[in-house]
Design an enzyme around this catalytic site. Structure first.
Site, PDB file in Angstrom:
ATOM      1  N   SER A 107       0.840  -1.201   0.000  1.00  0.00           N
ATOM      2  CA  SER A 107       0.000   0.000   0.000  1.00  0.00           C
ATOM      3  C   SER A 107       0.873   1.248   0.000  1.00  0.00           C
ATOM      4  O   SER A 107       1.983   1.238   0.558  1.00  0.00           O
ATOM      5  CB  SER A 107      -0.853  -0.023   1.268  1.00  0.00           C
ATOM      6  OG  SER A 107      -1.423   1.244   1.495  1.00  0.00           O
ATOM      7  N   TYR A 157      -0.859  -0.708  11.104  1.00  0.00           N
ATOM      8  CA  TYR A 157      -1.187  -1.315   9.810  1.00  0.00           C
ATOM      9  C   TYR A 157      -0.081  -1.022   8.786  1.00  0.00           C
ATOM     10  O   TYR A 157       0.395  -1.913   8.078  1.00  0.00           O
ATOM     11  CB  TYR A 157      -2.542  -0.769   9.319  1.00  0.00           C
ATOM     12  CG  TYR A 157      -2.806  -0.978   7.856  1.00  0.00           C
ATOM     13  CD1 TYR A 157      -3.118  -2.232   7.357  1.00  0.00           C
ATOM     14  CD2 TYR A 157      -2.716   0.090   6.947  1.00  0.00           C
ATOM     15  CE1 TYR A 157      -3.351  -2.419   5.997  1.00  0.00           C
ATOM     16  CE2 TYR A 157      -2.944  -0.087   5.599  1.00  0.00           C
ATOM     17  CZ  TYR A 157      -3.259  -1.338   5.133  1.00  0.00           C
ATOM     18  OH  TYR A 157      -3.472  -1.528   3.789  1.00  0.00           O
ATOM     19  N   LYS A 217       2.790  -3.605   6.742  1.00  0.00           N
ATOM     20  CA  LYS A 217       3.131  -3.657   5.306  1.00  0.00           C
ATOM     21  C   LYS A 217       4.645  -3.506   5.132  1.00  0.00           C
ATOM     22  O   LYS A 217       5.267  -4.206   4.329  1.00  0.00           O
ATOM     23  CB  LYS A 217       2.405  -2.553   4.518  1.00  0.00           C
ATOM     24  CG  LYS A 217       0.894  -2.708   4.464  1.00  0.00           C
ATOM     25  CD  LYS A 217       0.459  -3.860   3.567  1.00  0.00           C
ATOM     26  CE  LYS A 217      -1.038  -3.972   3.426  1.00  0.00           C
ATOM     27  NZ  LYS A 217      -1.504  -5.259   2.937  1.00  0.00           N
TER      28      LYS A 217
HETATM   29  C1  UD1 Z   1      -7.018   5.086   3.363  1.00  0.00           C
HETATM   30  C2  UD1 Z   1      -6.139   4.443   4.359  1.00  0.00           C
HETATM   31  C3  UD1 Z   1      -4.968   3.788   3.646  1.00  0.00           C
HETATM   32  C4  UD1 Z   1      -5.440   2.840   2.556  1.00  0.00           C
HETATM   33  C5  UD1 Z   1      -6.332   3.632   1.616  1.00  0.00           C
HETATM   34  C6  UD1 Z   1      -6.920   2.798   0.492  1.00  0.00           C
HETATM   35  C7  UD1 Z   1      -6.507   5.891   6.290  1.00  0.00           C
HETATM   36  C8  UD1 Z   1      -5.943   7.016   7.114  1.00  0.00           C
HETATM   37  N1  UD1 Z   1      -5.734   5.504   5.266  1.00  0.00           N
HETATM   38  O1  UD1 Z   1      -6.292   6.117   2.773  1.00  0.00           O
HETATM   39  O2  UD1 Z   1      -4.196   3.079   4.521  1.00  0.00           O
HETATM   40  O3  UD1 Z   1      -4.325   2.334   1.878  1.00  0.00           O
HETATM   41  O4  UD1 Z   1      -7.407   4.167   2.360  1.00  0.00           O
HETATM   42  O5  UD1 Z   1      -7.833   1.860   0.974  1.00  0.00           O
HETATM   43  O6  UD1 Z   1      -7.569   5.357   6.575  1.00  0.00           O
HETATM   44  N2  UD1 Z   1     -12.354  11.653   3.308  1.00  0.00           N
HETATM   45  C9  UD1 Z   1     -13.357  12.538   3.630  1.00  0.00           C
HETATM   46  N3  UD1 Z   1     -14.476  12.068   4.221  1.00  0.00           N
HETATM   47  C10 UD1 Z   1     -14.683  10.762   4.530  1.00  0.00           C
HETATM   48  C11 UD1 Z   1     -13.654   9.838   4.194  1.00  0.00           C
HETATM   49  C12 UD1 Z   1     -12.504  10.321   3.581  1.00  0.00           C
HETATM   50  O7  UD1 Z   1     -13.225  13.750   3.403  1.00  0.00           O
HETATM   51  O8  UD1 Z   1     -15.730  10.413   5.086  1.00  0.00           O
HETATM   52  C13 UD1 Z   1     -11.145  12.144   2.637  1.00  0.00           C
HETATM   53  C14 UD1 Z   1      -9.860  11.862   3.370  1.00  0.00           C
HETATM   54  O9  UD1 Z   1      -9.554  12.871   4.270  1.00  0.00           O
HETATM   55  C15 UD1 Z   1      -8.878  11.770   2.186  1.00  0.00           C
HETATM   56  C16 UD1 Z   1      -9.709  11.204   1.049  1.00  0.00           C
HETATM   57  O10 UD1 Z   1     -11.060  11.460   1.404  1.00  0.00           O
HETATM   58  O11 UD1 Z   1      -8.437  13.047   1.824  1.00  0.00           O
HETATM   59  C17 UD1 Z   1      -9.518   9.719   0.845  1.00  0.00           C
HETATM   60  O12 UD1 Z   1      -9.779   9.050   2.067  1.00  0.00           O
HETATM   61  P1  UD1 Z   1      -9.828   7.451   2.152  1.00  0.00           P
HETATM   62  O13 UD1 Z   1     -10.710   6.905   1.102  1.00  0.00           O
HETATM   63  O14 UD1 Z   1     -10.130   7.081   3.563  1.00  0.00           O
HETATM   64  O15 UD1 Z   1      -8.361   7.027   1.743  1.00  0.00           O
HETATM   65  P2  UD1 Z   1      -6.941   7.453   2.405  1.00  0.00           P
HETATM   66  O16 UD1 Z   1      -7.114   8.276   3.578  1.00  0.00           O
HETATM   67  O17 UD1 Z   1      -6.097   8.003   1.327  1.00  0.00           O
END
Ligand code: UD1
Length: 340
Positions: free
Chosen positions: A129, A153, A157
């Site tokens: 990842s 986590y 990895k």
């Molecule tokens: C998450 C995981 C990461 C994993 C990746 C893909 C975390 C901190 N990291 O990354 O380990 O490899 O997913 O599965 O959980 N966001 C919102 N609102 C929400 C959810 C997310 O604004 O309700 C934003 C987040 O702040 C981020 C983006 O959307 O900027 C993507 O979030 P998310 O889908 O959770 O992925 P990652 O945080 O990149």
């Protein structure tokens, strides 16, 4: 002459990425053998995969920690390769269940690889990842970025990658490729398989789809004060179909090389949360009401890949657009809700 079957052991083969890999393996004439303990997947995925591929699929409801079973399965099949997707993947949960995360993600993987070597199976594709880069020093992120993690986590990895790297120094025949995924989204074009998380999802695309189908009222956007053009976080979203094609390319590349390799699988394009919402709304003609809220702990402002190494080595490149991603994610979720 009958061609010899190429059995590929797919751990976690009923999960989100694993199930798409199984479909593509069958499409490319491999014979997948799934083991999955259904801890974050559903047996209905097997039925959907069988309908989609018109194939009866080998499936064992087993945990990778069941070492007797792992031994048994290696004695029953002459595996061509192993694709290892099984594992726990919630960052927040990894703090609370640290030992279990280590046991499954790290020790489980080591046992699997040891058994593989015992049986002279030399091709190993590992689900890594982009989380292994932590807060990146440089953008776009290339594979030379130092590995660091801010959570158990991510450390799991990194531990597995380091183990595989060491192993390849002493075992000259093994070909092990760690694929560092950026943000997988989307679903199979058919709408028959897709992301099917048990419980409340954490990732943004399933959360957007929950709002789109009325299961949630609002999306919470975590922070609009990042140093990005619109203030919201930037990620490199990649269609799951492109992602699994990267796995097939990696599998084929194992024939041409021995040792350890780690590659980014991303598009190279950063997309903000607001851009993602707007794209979803415009393509699917559904409003996604959202509220801005504070940053989520542990999130970073910008993450996107330099995907050139995978292009150079594997000849692989992500092809599907953000439009495909939002369309296919919604198609899968819409059909799923219709059927439940
Ligand atoms: C998450 C995981 C990461 C994993 C990746 C893909 C975390 C901190 N990291 O990354 O380990 O490899 O997913 O599965 O959980 N966001 C919102 N609102 C929400 C959810 C997310 O604004 O309700 C934003 C987040 O702040 C981020 C983006 O959307 O900027 C993507 O979030 P998310 O889908 O959770 O992925 P990652 O945080 O990149």
């Amino acid at each position: 002459m009958m061609s010899q079957k190429k059995y590929v052991l797919v751990t976690g083969g009923l999960g989100y990425i694993g199930s798409h890999a199984v479909a593509e393996l069958i499409n490319q004439n491999f014979t997948p053998v799934i083991i999955d303990n259904l801890s974050n997947s559903d047996q209905s995925t097997l039925k959907n995969l069988e309908n989609l591929t018109k194939t009866k699929i080998f499936f064992f409801d087993q945990d990778i920690r069941n070492f007797d079973f792992i031994k048994l399965i290696f004695s029953k099949f002459d595996f061509y390769a192993v694709m290892h997707f099984a594992g726990l993947k919630s960052i927040s949960e990894s703090f609370i269940r640290k030992d279990e995360y280590n046991e499954i993600n790290v020790l489980g993987t080591k046992n699997l690889v040891r058994e593989m070597l015992e049986n002279n199976v030399s091709r190993f594709i590992f689900s890594s990842s982009a989380t292994v880069y932590g807060q990146p020093l440089k953008l776009p992120i290339d594979e030379n970025e130092p590995l660091k993690s801010t959570n158990p986590y991510g450390q799991n990895k990194i531990d597995v990658e380091n183990y595989l790297k060491d192993l390849s120094i002493n075992n000259k025949n093994i070909s092990t490729i760690c694929l560092r995924y950026f943000n997988p989204v989307g679903a199979h074009k058919s709408g028959m398989i897709g992301e099917n998380p048990l419980g409340k999802p954490n990732n943004i695309m399933p959360l957007i789809c929950n709002v789109a189908c009325g299961e949630s009222e609002l999306l919470y956007v975590y922070g609009d004060d990042y140093e990005t053009d619109d203030g919201t976080g930037i990620r490199d979203y990649i269609h799951v179909t492109d992602l699994v094609l990267g796995h097939i390319s990696a599998l084929n590349y194992c024939d041409k090389f021995n040792g350890y390799l780690a590659l980014n699988l991303g598009t190279g394009y950063g997309v903000s949360v607001k851009e993602l919402i707007t794209k979803f709304e415009n393509v699917n003609h559904i409003q996604i009401p959202y509220v801005l809220t504070k940053r989520r702990e542990g999130d970073v402002a910008k993450v996107f890949a330099n995907p050139k190494m995978a292009k150079k080595i594997l000849g692989w490149k992500a092809k599907l657009s953000l439009e495909d991603m939002v369309k296919d994610s919604w198609n899968w979720n819409y059909l799923r809700k219709l059927n439940t």
